[in-house]
Design an enzyme around this catalytic site. Structure first.
Site, mmCIF file in Angstrom:
data_model
loop_
_atom_site.group_PDB
_atom_site.id
_atom_site.type_symbol
_atom_site.label_atom_id
_atom_site.label_comp_id
_atom_site.label_asym_id
_atom_site.label_seq_id
_atom_site.Cartn_x
_atom_site.Cartn_y
_atom_site.Cartn_z
ATOM 1 N N SER A 269 0.851 -1.195 0.000
ATOM 2 C CA SER A 269 0.000 0.000 0.000
ATOM 3 C C SER A 269 0.881 1.237 0.000
ATOM 4 C CB SER A 269 -0.884 0.007 1.261
ATOM 5 O OG SER A 269 -1.472 1.271 1.474
ATOM 6 N N TYR B 92 -1.235 -0.668 10.334
ATOM 7 C CA TYR B 92 -1.460 -1.095 8.950
ATOM 8 C C TYR B 92 -0.274 -0.701 8.065
ATOM 9 C CZ TYR B 92 -3.741 -1.321 4.352
ATOM 10 O OH TYR B 92 -4.052 -1.594 3.042
ATOM 11 N N LYS C 79 2.376 -3.101 5.901
ATOM 12 C CA LYS C 79 2.576 -3.020 4.461
ATOM 13 C C LYS C 79 4.028 -2.735 4.090
ATOM 14 C CE LYS C 79 -1.621 -3.915 3.171
ATOM 15 N NZ LYS C 79 -1.932 -5.143 2.393
#
Length: 251
Positions: A142, A155, A159
């Site tokens: 991401s 998160y 990633k």
């Protein structure tokens, strides 16, 4: 029906980016094991692709569970005879303030985004080694693994870790002619994001190219990285964000 040239597994593919990747793989003549944790979504997605004359089998289940991962790889070989491409797309986003983020949320993000990807890559690579004809592994990272984004510390951390995993696995997998890369999508119009009020307008304004990505924009990049045209590309991350990481305005 198209002639099957290769066999792929795609996780987290009941809708959105994963579904479009599956659809385009089958258009290219590749047979697909389509995974999603939601059994109904997986079945609907596979049926849609089958109706378009693609070869696709739904395989619902938790892509972060190691036992399930092994069953999924085995199923690909039993159903289609080999495993040539794996796209570890399953992931979860749990927003939360850093100061109050819970251990339970943290562990869940890491289990799905990291452990699921790691052990799928491991199982797939072991199968590809046995086949002795190479293969391609792709992770979904991401832009939040490249640029900070509010309330996405865990998160974004997961990633970024996937991109380092791809780099490290170059050492392990290159002797077997297995490539491993990542794609890092930016804002993308999916069923989930379009349910957020103002998402498309906000990201059209913040993205230098003037629009958020379509799922096809992401899928086409994914297909290139697992294709024969990318056989000498490995350990790389391709950012697909319409230029957002160059300017990085926050919503």
């Amino acid at each position: 029906m198209t002639t099957i040239s290769k066999v792929a597994i795609v996780t987290g593919a009941g809708q959105g980016i994963g579904f479009e990747i599956c659809r385009q793989l089958t258009v290219a003549g590749i047979a697909v094991i389509l995974n999603d944790v939601d059994a109904q979504l997986a079945a609907q997605a596979a049926n849609t692709i089958t109706e378009e004359n693609g070869r696709c089998i739904a395989f619902p289940g938790d892509a972060s569970d190691v036992t399930f991962i092994q069953k999924m790889v085995h199923a690909a070989v039993v159903q289609f005879g080999s495993l040539d491409i794996v796209i570890a797309n399953a992931g979860i986003t749990l927003f939360g303030d850093f100061f109050t983020y819970t251990p339970e949320a943290f562990q869940r993000v890491m289990q799905v985004n990291l452990a699921g990807t790691f052990f799928l890559a491991q199982a797939a690579a072991n199968q590809m080694k046995k086949q002795q004809r190479g293969g391609a592994i792709l992770f979904t990272s991401s832009v939040t693994g490249h640029q900070a984004h509010k309330d996405l510390a865990a998160y974004g951390m997961s990633k970024a870790a996937l991109e380092m995993l791809a780099k490290n696995l170059v050492i392990e997998l290159s002797p077997f002619q297995i490539t491993v890369n990542t794609i890092a999508p930016g804002a993308t119009l999916t069923e989930r994001t379009l349910s957020e009020p103002g998402y498309a307008d906000t990201w059209s304004r913040l993205t230098p190219m003037g629009r958020a990505a379509s799922t096809a924009d992401i899928a086409q990049a994914a297909l290139f990285l697992v294709s024969e045209q990318a056989r000498h590309i490995t350990g790389q991350s391709l950012v697909i964000d319409g230029g957002w990481t160059s300017t990085s305005p926050q919503p």
